[in-house]
Structures are given as C-alpha cells and as structure tokens.
Write a protein that holds these residues in place. Sequence first.
Motif, short mmCIF file in Angstrom:
data_model
loop_
_atom_site.label_atom_id
_atom_site.label_comp_id
_atom_site.label_asym_id
_atom_site.label_seq_id
_atom_site.Cartn_x
_atom_site.Cartn_y
_atom_site.Cartn_z
N ALA A 6 46.74 37.33 47.13
CA ALA A 6 45.75 36.31 47.51
C ALA A 6 46.19 35.63 48.79
O ALA A 6 47.37 35.42 49.03
CB ALA A 6 45.61 35.27 46.39
N ASN A 105 39.20 32.68 36.76
CA ASN A 105 39.46 31.28 37.11
C ASN A 105 38.72 30.95 38.39
O ASN A 105 39.02 31.49 39.45
CB ASN A 105 40.97 31.07 37.29
CG ASN A 105 41.31 29.62 37.57
OD1 ASN A 105 40.46 28.80 37.91
ND2 ASN A 105 42.59 29.29 37.43
N ASP A 108 40.62 30.36 41.60
CA ASP A 108 41.59 31.36 42.07
C ASP A 108 40.85 32.60 42.55
O ASP A 108 40.62 33.54 41.81
CB ASP A 108 42.55 31.70 40.93
CG ASP A 108 43.77 32.48 41.41
OD1 ASP A 108 43.87 32.72 42.64
OD2 ASP A 108 44.60 32.85 40.57
N GLN A 109 40.46 32.60 43.84
CA GLN A 109 39.70 33.70 44.40
C GLN A 109 40.63 34.83 44.83
O GLN A 109 41.71 34.58 45.36
CB GLN A 109 38.88 33.23 45.61
CG GLN A 109 37.93 32.09 45.30
CD GLN A 109 38.60 30.74 45.33
OE1 GLN A 109 39.52 30.51 46.12
NE2 GLN A 109 38.16 29.83 44.48
N GLN A 163 38.55 22.61 38.97
CA GLN A 163 38.30 23.98 39.43
C GLN A 163 37.06 24.03 40.32
O GLN A 163 37.04 24.73 41.35
CB GLN A 163 38.13 24.91 38.23
CG GLN A 163 39.38 25.17 37.44
CD GLN A 163 39.08 25.96 36.17
OE1 GLN A 163 38.04 25.76 35.53
NE2 GLN A 163 39.99 26.85 35.80
N TYR A 167 36.94 25.33 44.18
CA TYR A 167 36.08 26.48 44.51
C TYR A 167 35.06 26.09 45.59
O TYR A 167 34.85 26.84 46.56
CB TYR A 167 35.37 26.94 43.25
CG TYR A 167 34.31 28.00 43.47
CD1 TYR A 167 34.63 29.23 44.04
CD2 TYR A 167 32.99 27.76 43.11
CE1 TYR A 167 33.65 30.21 44.24
CE2 TYR A 167 32.02 28.73 43.29
CZ TYR A 167 32.35 29.95 43.86
OH TYR A 167 31.39 30.91 44.05
#
Length: 463
Positions: A6, A105, A108-109, A163, A167
């Motif tokens: 990532a 999640n 969490d990209q 989150q 995001y």
Amino acid sequence: MKYLFALSISFLLTAQSGFSQSEKSKALPRIKVSENKHYFVTEDGKPFFWLGDTGWLTFSKLDRAGVEKYLQDRKAKGFNVVQVMVLHNLNAVNAYGDQALMNDNLADQITSPGNDPDNAPEYDYWDHIDYTLEVAQKNGIYLAMVPVWGTNVSKGNKVSKEQAVKYAKFLADRYKNKTNVIWLNGGDTHGNEFQDIWNAIGSTLKTSNPNQLVTFHPFGRTDSSDDYHNASWLDFNMFQSGHRRYDQDSSKTAFKEDNYKFVHRDWDLKPTKPTLDGEPSYEGIPHGLHDTLQPKWTANDVRRYGYWSVFAGGAGYTYGHNAVMQMFRKGDKPAYGNKELWYDAINAPGAGQMVYIKNLMLEFPYLERVPDQSLVASQGQKYDYQVATRGNDYALIYTYNGRKITVNMGKIAGDKVTAAWYDPKNGQKTKIGVFDNKGTKEFQPSGKKEDGNDWVLILTSNK
C-alpha cells in the motif's frame, strides 16, 4: 493477491490514469450552483442542464474497453453526468480482479506503484477509476460518485466514523484536481440513520475540495432535504422517486409517481438549493421492483418522470435502465428480473429520447425559468396532470396522455404569442399558429387520449 504494498497518501497525489500527457484531454469546466440558487452553471457562467444516467456498477464491472464503449455512447446520446458507485461493497473487486480495500476495511485502500494497464501488479482498483474519469472527461461527462453504498453502513455496523473520515480524506486528496467529479453521499439509504457517518463523509469531502459539488442520494420516496437541507456540505438536493407504483403494502390506494411534488417542495425551501430526481423508476424494471411478474416501466414512463420533474423546477434529471445500472454481463446473476445485456440495453428507446428534454430546456433563456402552474386552467389528476414552466418570453406545458391543454394566457410578455407542439419522442416541432395573449385558450394535441401520447405546448412572445 497481486498487490505489492500500500502506498502513502503523498504518493497517491501524483497518481496518473494510464494516459500519456499527449493523450490527456482538456479538463472540463467545474460545475457550480447558479446565482439564483435553483440551477447549475459552468464556472464561466453557462447554463448546465444535468442529464444523468445511472451506470452504478461501471467501476467494478466494466473493463477499459467497456468503459470506452459505454461513455462514448452516453456522450452520443447527450448525457453529461453518469452516477456511479465507488464501492458497492467493502469487498469490491473490479473487472481485472483488483480489490479496493484491505480486509474489507474502508480506511485501508489497496494501491500499488505505477499505473500501466499492461502490468497487472501496477494497475489497481483506483487506477481504473482514474482511467474512467479521464475517459469521461474526454467525452464531456461528469462522474457523480457515491463513495460507499449505503447498505455497507446501515447493515452490520461495518463502518465507523473514524474509518469514514479517513476514507473520505483519501478520496478528497486523490481527486482534488479532477474538475469532472461530483459527490453523491449516502447511496439509497435512509438519511435519518447513521447521520454521524454521512455528515462526516460529506463534511470531509466539502471541506477538502470546496469546488466539488456534494449532495446525498437517499432511499426510495425520500429526499436529501428531509435530513440534510441545512447541512453546510450539501450543495443541492436529490430525491429518489422510484421504483414502486404504489405503497409497499400493495393497497394500491396511493399514487406514487408524482415526482413533481418533491420538486415543488424543495423549490420553496430556504436556503434555496437546486433539486433533481436522481433516481426515478428505471426503464425495463418491474413496477413492483422485486415482483418480476409485474409489467416493466417503459420509455413513456421515463419521459413522464423527466418532464414532470424538470418543468416543476428541477435542475436536471437522471435516467436509468435496469440492465445498464447493474452493467449486466453474460454469466452475471440478474437482479430485478433483468435479462438484457448492458451493451444492448444502452440503446433502449428511453435512453435515446432523454436528450430532447435537455435540448428543449437549453433552447430558451434557462436561468430565468420558473415553475408556474397558474398557466394550467384545467388541472387533472394522476396521468392527466399537466405541468408548466416559463420564462419572461416563453412558456412550456407538458401533457403525458394527449389531454387537451387549457391555458391561462397573459403569463408571458407580448400581445400575441406563437404556439407550437414539441414531440418528446423525437424533438420535432409543429407550428400551431399565432394567438392573442389574453383570456383562456384551448390546445388539442394530435392523436387519441392515451398514456404515452405526450406533448409539450410551446408558447413564445411575439414582440
């Protein structure tokens, strides 16, 4: 999993879309709210009529060739907005097998260095969205993007506020410089639920990128104005009028196709904000939505929803088709009884007829337009309902079923007016004649009185 690792946000800011510099198209002008707060204009002040299509699953189901085919077709048919989900599910995977998130999640990209489409480890889920945005821009189309579909928040408590903020900041940073991005917060969800999350997403997007428009896409038969009209992040209202003909209890006592009522209500709200029907009943979808034995909505119906809502004061209109909204491919599990492939359904009759409403609205001074039901002298109920709009020197009245239109004259300037019929099915005009602009006057459309024999009466001032 084909991803290497990532990347940090700082790398994402430099991500490209898979186009070389020579291939990149000129940025589209940003869209903003007009000075009178009822409509949209481009940043240089030109009227912008929102003609949308629902290509909800474009990012996840179409490969690069499919993206090109779809957006080229929508450009040819006059659409200038496509509504699409960034994430339909937290386990979203695109046509290349690329996952969007690590361990489902939202914060969490999964991203990877590079963006070469011929190098699988490089070309990730987010690169494909970048590419789609570039193709849309090349075709003069704005993407109205839902960050995460509402069911991911409303069911299972899988998304926290923290989150959601992280995001939304990722999206805001990645697409900060994209001029053809509009945000649809929510996604077919009840606006009075999980407001902390929806407000967090909306606020983060708007604060980070104040020049990108933000609204809320609500649950069926509800409106963003129900819960977020006064939210600082909400630039315009959107309602979903489809897809049922009657209440869910099947009592068949309440008429549920009166989308113009949402517009009339929003028009009068303060502060003034544009509004539009972002999801009417789709062409090719059953009347009962899940009841596949029911008849399907047709081109006649999507025209009616369009003219009813726009003439009531809507800043545009979004069309939809059952097969196209789910980008139905061979081997897919169909929803809502669909049997058509998306690349066939893009040529449905209704899709080709939507441009005529945009053309008609932009033919006249657009920003002075107001809804005015006082033009209609003999109002009807249900499908007999006639809706009217006007400017200083023109008036437009729509009949869905060819019922005679009785007009209260004198509502626009001039001693005389020229009258003509406009056919919503093909955009052709037929002159009727010149009349005194006083008293009442009856105008009878051609053809028999029946659903789908729709016409627009055009009155223009003779000066």
